[in-house]
Write a protein that holds these residues in place. Structure first.
Motif, PDB file in Angstrom:
ATOM      1  N   LEU A  43       0.832  -1.208   0.000  1.00 29.80           N
ATOM      2  CA  LEU A  43       0.000   0.000   0.000  1.00 29.80           C
ATOM      3  C   LEU A  43       0.866   1.256   0.000  1.00 29.80           C
ATOM      4  O   LEU A  43       0.559   2.238  -0.689  1.00 29.80           O
ATOM      5  CB  LEU A  43      -0.925  -0.004   1.214  1.00 29.80           C
ATOM      6  CG  LEU A  43      -2.009  -1.084   1.245  1.00 29.80           C
ATOM      7  CD1 LEU A  43      -2.854  -0.937   2.506  1.00 29.80           C
ATOM      8  CD2 LEU A  43      -2.896  -0.997   0.009  1.00 29.80           C
ATOM      9  N   GLY A  44       1.954   1.234   0.772  1.00 33.43           N
ATOM     10  CA  GLY A  44       2.854   2.376   0.777  1.00 33.43           C
ATOM     11  C   GLY A  44       3.499   2.614  -0.581  1.00 33.43           C
ATOM     12  O   GLY A  44       3.671   3.760  -1.014  1.00 33.43           O
ATOM     13  N   ILE A  45       3.871   1.532  -1.271  1.00 34.68           N
ATOM     14  CA  ILE A  45       4.460   1.672  -2.607  1.00 34.68           C
ATOM     15  C   ILE A  45       3.453   2.271  -3.583  1.00 34.68           C
ATOM     16  O   ILE A  45       3.791   3.117  -4.426  1.00 34.68           O
ATOM     17  CB  ILE A  45       4.960   0.304  -3.099  1.00 34.68           C
ATOM     18  CG1 ILE A  45       6.131  -0.162  -2.225  1.00 34.68           C
ATOM     19  CG2 ILE A  45       5.377   0.370  -4.557  1.00 34.68           C
ATOM     20  CD1 ILE A  45       6.615  -1.558  -2.544  1.00 34.68           C
ATOM     21  N   ILE A  46       2.182   1.857  -3.465  1.00 38.02           N
ATOM     22  CA  ILE A  46       1.142   2.416  -4.343  1.00 38.02           C
ATOM     23  C   ILE A  46       0.995   3.918  -4.114  1.00 38.02           C
ATOM     24  O   ILE A  46       0.902   4.704  -5.063  1.00 38.02           O
ATOM     25  CB  ILE A  46      -0.195   1.692  -4.100  1.00 38.02           C
ATOM     26  CG1 ILE A  46      -0.111   0.254  -4.607  1.00 38.02           C
ATOM     27  CG2 ILE A  46      -1.349   2.417  -4.782  1.00 38.02           C
ATOM     28  CD1 ILE A  46      -1.331  -0.574  -4.299  1.00 38.02           C
ATOM     29  N   VAL A  47       0.982   4.338  -2.836  1.00 33.14           N
ATOM     30  CA  VAL A  47       0.854   5.759  -2.520  1.00 33.14           C
ATOM     31  C   VAL A  47       2.064   6.539  -3.051  1.00 33.14           C
ATOM     32  O   VAL A  47       1.927   7.641  -3.610  1.00 33.14           O
ATOM     33  CB  VAL A  47       0.683   5.955  -1.005  1.00 33.14           C
ATOM     34  CG1 VAL A  47       0.692   7.432  -0.654  1.00 33.14           C
ATOM     35  CG2 VAL A  47      -0.618   5.311  -0.529  1.00 33.14           C
ATOM     36  N   LEU A  48       3.263   5.984  -2.899  1.00 30.98           N
ATOM     37  CA  LEU A  48       4.460   6.653  -3.413  1.00 30.98           C
ATOM     38  C   LEU A  48       4.422   6.791  -4.931  1.00 30.98           C
ATOM     39  O   LEU A  48       4.767   7.835  -5.486  1.00 30.98           O
ATOM     40  CB  LEU A  48       5.713   5.884  -2.981  1.00 30.98           C
ATOM     41  CG  LEU A  48       6.225   6.129  -1.563  1.00 30.98           C
ATOM     42  CD1 LEU A  48       7.425   5.248  -1.276  1.00 30.98           C
ATOM     43  CD2 LEU A  48       6.573   7.597  -1.363  1.00 30.98           C
ATOM     44  N   TRP A  49       3.988   5.739  -5.608  1.00 33.55           N
ATOM     45  CA  TRP A  49       3.900   5.805  -7.065  1.00 33.55           C
ATOM     46  C   TRP A  49       2.876   6.846  -7.513  1.00 33.55           C
ATOM     47  O   TRP A  49       3.043   7.481  -8.558  1.00 33.55           O
ATOM     48  CB  TRP A  49       3.509   4.439  -7.631  1.00 33.55           C
ATOM     49  CG  TRP A  49       4.644   3.657  -8.209  1.00 33.55           C
ATOM     50  CD1 TRP A  49       5.175   2.498  -7.746  1.00 33.55           C
ATOM     51  CD2 TRP A  49       5.405   3.996  -9.372  1.00 33.55           C
ATOM     52  NE1 TRP A  49       6.225   2.084  -8.541  1.00 33.55           N
ATOM     53  CE2 TRP A  49       6.378   2.994  -9.558  1.00 33.55           C
ATOM     54  CE3 TRP A  49       5.367   5.052 -10.275  1.00 33.55           C
ATOM     55  CZ2 TRP A  49       7.295   3.010 -10.594  1.00 33.55           C
ATOM     56  CZ3 TRP A  49       6.285   5.077 -11.335  1.00 33.55           C
ATOM     57  CH2 TRP A  49       7.232   4.067 -11.472  1.00 33.55           C
ATOM     58  N   ALA A  50       1.816   7.047  -6.726  1.00 32.69           N
ATOM     59  CA  ALA A  50       0.805   8.051  -7.086  1.00 32.69           C
ATOM     60  C   ALA A  50       1.380   9.462  -7.048  1.00 32.69           C
ATOM     61  O   ALA A  50       0.856  10.360  -7.717  1.00 32.69           O
ATOM     62  CB  ALA A  50      -0.389   7.951  -6.140  1.00 32.69           C
ATOM     63  N   LEU A  51       2.445   9.663  -6.259  1.00 32.43           N
ATOM     64  CA  LEU A  51       3.069  10.983  -6.138  1.00 32.43           C
ATOM     65  C   LEU A  51       4.405  11.052  -6.853  1.00 32.43           C
ATOM     66  O   LEU A  51       5.210  11.951  -6.601  1.00 32.43           O
ATOM     67  CB  LEU A  51       3.267  11.327  -4.652  1.00 32.43           C
ATOM     68  CG  LEU A  51       1.997  11.312  -3.791  1.00 32.43           C
ATOM     69  CD1 LEU A  51       2.358  11.517  -2.326  1.00 32.43           C
ATOM     70  CD2 LEU A  51       1.010  12.375  -4.261  1.00 32.43           C
ATOM     71  N   THR A  52       4.661  10.113  -7.744  1.00 32.37           N
ATOM     72  CA  THR A  52       5.967   9.998  -8.393  1.00 32.37           C
ATOM     73  C   THR A  52       5.804  10.090  -9.910  1.00 32.37           C
ATOM     74  O   THR A  52       4.876   9.512 -10.475  1.00 32.37           O
ATOM     75  CB  THR A  52       6.636   8.661  -8.030  1.00 32.37           C
ATOM     76  OG1 THR A  52       6.810   8.604  -6.619  1.00 32.37           O
ATOM     77  CG2 THR A  52       7.989   8.529  -8.708  1.00 32.37           C
ATOM     78  N   ASN A  53       6.712  10.793 -10.530  1.00 30.70           N
ATOM     79  CA  ASN A  53       6.717  10.861 -11.987  1.00 30.70           C
ATOM     80  C   ASN A  53       7.703   9.878 -12.596  1.00 30.70           C
ATOM     81  O   ASN A  53       7.510   9.419 -13.719  1.00 30.70           O
ATOM     82  CB  ASN A  53       7.055  12.284 -12.449  1.00 30.70           C
ATOM     83  CG  ASN A  53       6.726  12.494 -13.911  1.00 30.70           C
ATOM     84  OD1 ASN A  53       5.763  11.952 -14.427  1.00 30.70           O
ATOM     85  ND2 ASN A  53       7.546  13.291 -14.594  1.00 30.70           N
ATOM     86  N   ALA A  54       8.759   9.550 -11.848  1.00 31.77           N
ATOM     87  CA  ALA A  54       9.766   8.597 -12.339  1.00 31.77           C
ATOM     88  C   ALA A  54      10.355   7.851 -11.154  1.00 31.77           C
ATOM     89  O   ALA A  54      10.742   8.455 -10.159  1.00 31.77           O
ATOM     90  CB  ALA A  54      10.865   9.325 -13.107  1.00 31.77           C
ATOM     91  N   TRP A  55      10.417   6.526 -11.299  1.00 30.69           N
ATOM     92  CA  TRP A  55      11.008   5.678 -10.249  1.00 30.69           C
ATOM     93  C   TRP A  55      11.739   4.525 -10.935  1.00 30.69           C
ATOM     94  O   TRP A  55      11.279   3.396 -10.931  1.00 30.69           O
ATOM     95  CB  TRP A  55       9.912   5.156  -9.324  1.00 30.69           C
ATOM     96  CG  TRP A  55      10.454   4.572  -8.038  1.00 30.69           C
ATOM     97  CD1 TRP A  55      11.748   4.270  -7.749  1.00 30.69           C
ATOM     98  CD2 TRP A  55       9.688   4.220  -6.882  1.00 30.69           C
ATOM     99  NE1 TRP A  55      11.862   3.754  -6.499  1.00 30.69           N
ATOM    100  CE2 TRP A  55      10.604   3.711  -5.936  1.00 30.69           C
ATOM    101  CE3 TRP A  55       8.346   4.273  -6.562  1.00 30.69           C
ATOM    102  CZ2 TRP A  55      10.200   3.251  -4.692  1.00 30.69           C
ATOM    103  CZ3 TRP A  55       7.942   3.820  -5.329  1.00 30.69           C
ATOM    104  CH2 TRP A  55       8.847   3.325  -4.402  1.00 30.69           C
TER     105      TRP A  55
END
Length: 290
Positions: A43-55
């Motif tokens: 769930l934390g990874i999903i939230v981070l990806w929602a606020l990320t443009n590139a990872w």
């Protein structure tokens, strides 16, 4: 002398029991920690990806933060804004309430009464659970096209109710059998009317099952993709219909933004179900027993 001897012999046993208890508690806490990690880390990874443009891989942290996904979710472009979100919540809530009410009445008839055709009715109610979802969805689409329910919101709600009904009935069967009719019969002998028995006795007794059924039916309706696509015909746009292309198309930022909103809405609705129904049950129980 004998009492001191018994105390000396029981003290090592007491210490051994305490050590075993500590080991069990440590083992239990470890399992709970692992379970929480397995749930919270994704769930934390999903939230981070929602606020990320590139990872890019193999970086452990995002390289470029962005609100592009959040802006896309609430932009309103191509019917993707608040109206679509409210429509999805309304369809899911209507499905949850209708299906739970039908399941409660059906389980009451199945569990508390004996009548001809009872087993056939029970089997027919569970057919959507047995038939493969793809085959069932295509059959529902054909029938709804003939009766004029295809490409309409009531048609989508009814289709979701049909799919969710077996799960609601499975949940409500056990609690209906456990509740029985003893308290209702006792209230009837004290002069309670039908509505009073339903309001003060039947609903509070079935409250845990009602909460579980509402939650299950809601999440099934809110996450229903293939059946909504077939019955709605693309005219009824729900949240999942917008989310799925981003999941399959590879845009993780927008997909995770939609997934985060999906989780927040689901948790919020579950919390409201729990809060309202728990308060309702406590109030009814207090009024029943003074």
């Amino acid at each position: 002398m004998s009492s001191s001897l018994s105390q000396n012999t029981s003290r090592p046993e007491l210490l051994a029991r305490k050590r075993r208890l500590r080991r069990r508690q440590a083992f239990t806490r470890t399992l709970i920690g692992i379970e929480l990690a397995l749930v919270l880390v994704p769930l934390g990874i999903i939230v981070l990806w929602a606020l990320t443009n590139a990872w890019p891989w193999p970086n452990l942290l995002p390289q470029d933060l962005s609100l592009r996904g959040v802006e896309q979710v609430f932009s309103g472009r191509q019917n993707m804004g608040a109206s679509m979100l409210l429509l999805s919540i309304g369809i899911a809530l209507a499905c949850a309430v209708i299906t739970t009410a039908v399941a409660a009445l059906a389980c009451r008839a199945l569990c508390l009464y004996r009548w001809h055709g009872r087993n056939a009715f029970q089997f027919a109610a569970l057919l959507p659970f047995i038939i493969p979802s793809t085959v069932f969805a295509m059959g529902v689409q054909v029938v709804f096209l003939q009766v004029g329910l295809a490409r309409t919101v009531p048609g989508v709600i009814l289709a979701h109710c049909i799919v969710a009904l077996p799960y609601a009935m499975i949940i409500m069967t056990d609690i209906t059998s456990a509740a029985g009719t003893q308290r209702e019969e006792a209230a009837k002998t004290l002069g309670a009317g039908p509505l009073q028995m339903i309001w003060h006795i039947t609903i509070p007794q079935l409250l845990p099952g009602i909460i579980s059924s509402l939650s299950m039916c809601y999440i099934m309706s809110f996450s229903q993709y293939f059946l909504t696509l077939l019955v709605g015909g693309g005219k009824v746009q729900t949240f999942v219909l917008v989310l799925f292309p981003y999941l399959s198309g590879g845009d993780r930022t927008i997909a995770c933004a939609y997934s985060t909103v999906f989780l927040l809405i689901t948790f919020a609705v579950f919390f409201i179900f729990e809060l309202l129904l728990r308060r309702f049950g406590v109030r009814e129980e207090e009024s029943l027993y003074g």
